[in-house]
Design an enzyme around this catalytic site. Structure first.
Site, PDB file in Angstrom:
ATOM      1  N   TYR A 139      10.239   2.422   2.806  1.00 37.01           N
ATOM      2  CA  TYR A 139      11.015   1.332   2.200  1.00 37.01           C
ATOM      3  C   TYR A 139      12.505   1.474   2.502  1.00 37.01           C
ATOM      4  O   TYR A 139      13.206   0.473   2.634  1.00 37.01           O
ATOM      5  CB  TYR A 139      10.840   1.345   0.680  1.00 37.01           C
ATOM      6  CG  TYR A 139       9.620   0.640   0.167  1.00 37.01           C
ATOM      7  CD1 TYR A 139       8.352   1.143   0.418  1.00 37.01           C
ATOM      8  CD2 TYR A 139       9.744  -0.527  -0.583  1.00 37.01           C
ATOM      9  CE1 TYR A 139       7.231   0.497  -0.077  1.00 37.01           C
ATOM     10  CE2 TYR A 139       8.629  -1.179  -1.072  1.00 37.01           C
ATOM     11  CZ  TYR A 139       7.375  -0.656  -0.821  1.00 37.01           C
ATOM     12  OH  TYR A 139       6.269  -1.302  -1.309  1.00 37.01           O
ATOM     13  N   LYS A 184      -1.023  11.512   3.620  1.00 37.72           N
ATOM     14  CA  LYS A 184      -1.747  11.328   4.884  1.00 37.72           C
ATOM     15  C   LYS A 184      -1.349  12.495   5.784  1.00 37.72           C
ATOM     16  O   LYS A 184      -0.813  12.330   6.889  1.00 37.72           O
ATOM     17  CB  LYS A 184      -1.374   9.954   5.480  1.00 37.72           C
ATOM     18  CG  LYS A 184      -2.147   9.566   6.727  1.00 37.72           C
ATOM     19  CD  LYS A 184      -3.592   9.166   6.471  1.00 37.72           C
ATOM     20  CE  LYS A 184      -4.311   8.887   7.762  1.00 37.72           C
ATOM     21  NZ  LYS A 184      -5.758   8.743   7.615  1.00 37.72           N
ATOM     22  N   ASP A 217      -6.602   7.430   2.656  1.00 39.60           N
ATOM     23  CA  ASP A 217      -7.712   6.519   2.976  1.00 39.60           C
ATOM     24  C   ASP A 217      -8.930   6.800   2.108  1.00 39.60           C
ATOM     25  O   ASP A 217      -9.508   5.904   1.492  1.00 39.60           O
ATOM     26  CB  ASP A 217      -8.047   6.541   4.482  1.00 39.60           C
ATOM     27  CG  ASP A 217      -8.174   7.941   5.065  1.00 39.60           C
ATOM     28  OD1 ASP A 217      -7.870   8.918   4.353  1.00 39.60           O
ATOM     29  OD2 ASP A 217      -8.592   8.067   6.237  1.00 39.60           O
ATOM     30  N   ASP A 241       2.537   1.742  -3.895  1.00 35.17           N
ATOM     31  CA  ASP A 241       2.553   0.275  -4.039  1.00 35.17           C
ATOM     32  C   ASP A 241       1.142  -0.269  -3.853  1.00 35.17           C
ATOM     33  O   ASP A 241       0.643  -1.055  -4.662  1.00 35.17           O
ATOM     34  CB  ASP A 241       3.506  -0.322  -2.996  1.00 35.17           C
ATOM     35  CG  ASP A 241       3.570  -1.832  -3.083  1.00 35.17           C
ATOM     36  OD1 ASP A 241       3.654  -2.351  -4.214  1.00 35.17           O
ATOM     37  OD2 ASP A 241       3.530  -2.494  -2.028  1.00 35.17           O
ATOM     38  N   ASP A 245      -1.794  -1.673  -6.991  1.00 35.30           N
ATOM     39  CA  ASP A 245      -2.424  -3.007  -7.074  1.00 35.30           C
ATOM     40  C   ASP A 245      -3.948  -2.862  -7.047  1.00 35.30           C
ATOM     41  O   ASP A 245      -4.664  -3.558  -7.771  1.00 35.30           O
ATOM     42  CB  ASP A 245      -1.986  -3.903  -5.898  1.00 35.30           C
ATOM     43  CG  ASP A 245      -0.728  -4.716  -6.212  1.00 35.30           C
ATOM     44  OD1 ASP A 245       0.102  -4.229  -7.008  1.00 35.30           O
ATOM     45  OD2 ASP A 245      -0.571  -5.827  -5.660  1.00 35.30           O
TER      46      ASP A 245
HETATM   47  C1  IPM Z   1       6.190  -3.849  -6.539  1.00 36.23           C
HETATM   48  C2  IPM Z   1       6.486  -4.887  -5.468  1.00 36.23           C
HETATM   49  C3  IPM Z   1       7.736  -4.510  -4.705  1.00 36.23           C
HETATM   50  C4  IPM Z   1       7.453  -3.212  -3.945  1.00 36.23           C
HETATM   51  C5  IPM Z   1       8.275  -5.564  -3.740  1.00 36.23           C
HETATM   52  C6  IPM Z   1       8.450  -6.902  -4.395  1.00 36.23           C
HETATM   53  C7  IPM Z   1       9.577  -5.123  -3.119  1.00 36.23           C
HETATM   54  O1  IPM Z   1       5.391  -5.065  -4.648  1.00 36.23           O
HETATM   55  O2  IPM Z   1       7.063  -3.614  -7.388  1.00 36.23           O
HETATM   56  O3  IPM Z   1       5.099  -3.313  -6.561  1.00 36.23           O
HETATM   57  O4  IPM Z   1       6.870  -3.257  -2.852  1.00 36.23           O
HETATM   58  O5  IPM Z   1       7.821  -2.158  -4.466  1.00 36.23           O
HETATM   59 MN    MN Z   2       3.608  -4.030  -5.346  1.00 35.66          MN
END
Ligand code: IPM
Ligand code: MN
Ligand code: NAD
Length: 348
Positions: A139, A184, A217, A241, A245
């Site tokens: 990032y 990884k 993975d 990240d 999710d």
């Molecule tokens: C999160 C989001 C952010 C990230 C984006 C919007 C920059 O996906 O907070 O999880 O990738 O960290």
């Molecule tokens: Mn995110």
């Protein structure tokens, strides 16, 4: 004395879930006898529209002065193709405040087991704390762009790894005493440094905590096949990240998860892990639970109001147990109505 909360509603459903969470915070503060002062600032796409920058100087200055920062979400198709992106504001804020430790708790509410894509016996009892390193890795590494070539550098220093790992080990001590560090290391040099550094820190200071290393993975697979085998998950920025999710939907909906981003300064940044959800924005149907959970974390970590934080968490638990559901969970409640249900339970 009143505590100052800077509010960054942002874009899409950001303002909707933020309003719901601030209502909950206000009434909780009243009930527990402390006072909060909320000030809204422009951020993300809304700030690009208002003044051409996703993180305006006055917003950053206010965040630095605040006791805590509450954020909705940023981004959306309107700004997606432009060089100034709302997401850059969020990365700039995390970096400027040195918020290197992102805590993302993933806990199944028993009443929501049927909403998980996993079979009930697999998801039952899942309670994971993801510790995502938030200010390093790809990032923030050097970015290069040529006509037909582009690169993003993934860089980590021992210092960055150690400070994030410490938060994970400390958190594990207050939980089930287990850390899974995900990397990884079979391919990436930065991951080999990650693994060596976490191992050395463990040997030196945290031998009482059980440590397991996994490759990202297969971890992505095992989080689905055996989520109950994880307690604290420690990982770098990009992997965290993606995996957070993935884990969020195990609990029924991404709209349920909150987060705290903490660092060496006292201000924390609190936000649901979901994005601006442009597909449902403006309809008052977003699930506010992730934002409300983040509000509870704000009370816990930045304001030292543990009892009030637990009151919000308990009320959310009871509201879900009694069948309160927004549309992402097959219900009919609006964002506002869901927050009202939770506030009713807090009032008792
Ligand atoms: C999160 C989001 C952010 C990230 C984006 C919007 C920059 O996906 O907070 O999880 O990738 O960290
Ligand atoms: Mn995110
Ligand atoms: P998203 O999280 O916004 O949405 C993914 C899916 O989940 C959508 O179907 C959405 O409707 C649903 N969803 C998300 N939050 C919900 C909620 N509270 N209640 C019910 N359903 C919900 O991810 P995306 O569509 O990939 O991203 C949209 C924008 O948000 C992008 O610009 C992205 O960069 C940004 N984003 C911002 C943040 C943040 O501000 N922290 C986090 C992730 C993504």
């Amino acid at each position: 004395m009143s505590k100052k909360i800077v509010v960054l509603p942002g874009d899409g459903v950001g303002p909707e879930v933020t309003e719901a969470a601030i209502d909950v915070l206000e009434m909780t503060a009243q009930k527990f006898g402390f006072s909060l002062e909320f000030d809204d600032y422009a951020f993300g796409g809304a700030a690009i529209d208002a003044c051409g920058e996703p993180l305006p100087d006055n917003t950053l200055a206010a965040c630095k002065e605040a006791d805590a920062i509450f954020l909705g979400a940023v981004g959306g198709p309107k700004w997606g193709v432009h060089t100034k992106r709302p997401e850059a504001g969020l990365l700039g804020l995390r970096s400027a405040l040195n918020l290197f430790a992102n805590l993302r708790p993933v806990k199944l509410h028993p009443a929501l087991a049927a909403h998980s894509p996993l079979k009930e016996e697999r998801i039952k009892g899942v309670d994971i704390l993801i510790l995502r390193e938030l200010t390093g890795g790809m990032y923030f590494g050097e970015k290069k762009r040529e006509a037909d070539k582009a690169s993003d550098l993934c860089e980590y220093s021992k210092f960055e790894i150690i400070r994030a790992a410490r938060v994970a080990f400390e958190a594990a001590r207050g939980r089930r005493n287990h850390v899974t560090s995900i990397d990884k290391a079979n391919v990436l040099e930065s991951s080999r440094l990650w693994r060596e550094t976490v191992t050395a820190l463990h040997e030196k200071d945290y031998k009482d905590v059980e440590l397991r290393h996994e490759l990202v993975d297969s971890a992505a697979m095992k989080l689905i096949t055996n989520p109950g085998s994880y307690d604290v998950v420690l990982t770098e920025n990009l992997f965290g990240d993606i995996l957070s999710d993935e884990c969020s939907v195990l609990t029924g909906s991404i709209g349920l998860l909150g987060s705290a981003s903490l660092g060496s300064v006292t201000q924390g940044l609190y936000e649901p892990i979901h994005g601006s959800a442009p597909d449902i924005a403006g309809q008052n149907i977003a699930n506010p639970v992730g934002a409300i959970t983040s509000a509870a974390m704000l009370l816990r970590y930045s304001l030292d109001q543990e009892e009030a934080a637990q009151a919000i968490e308990h009320a959310t638990y009871v509201a879900l147990a009694s069948g309160a559901r927004t549309r992402d969970l097959g219900g009919e409640l609006s964002c506002t109505q869901m927050a009202t249900e939770i506030m009713t339970k807090i009032k008792g």
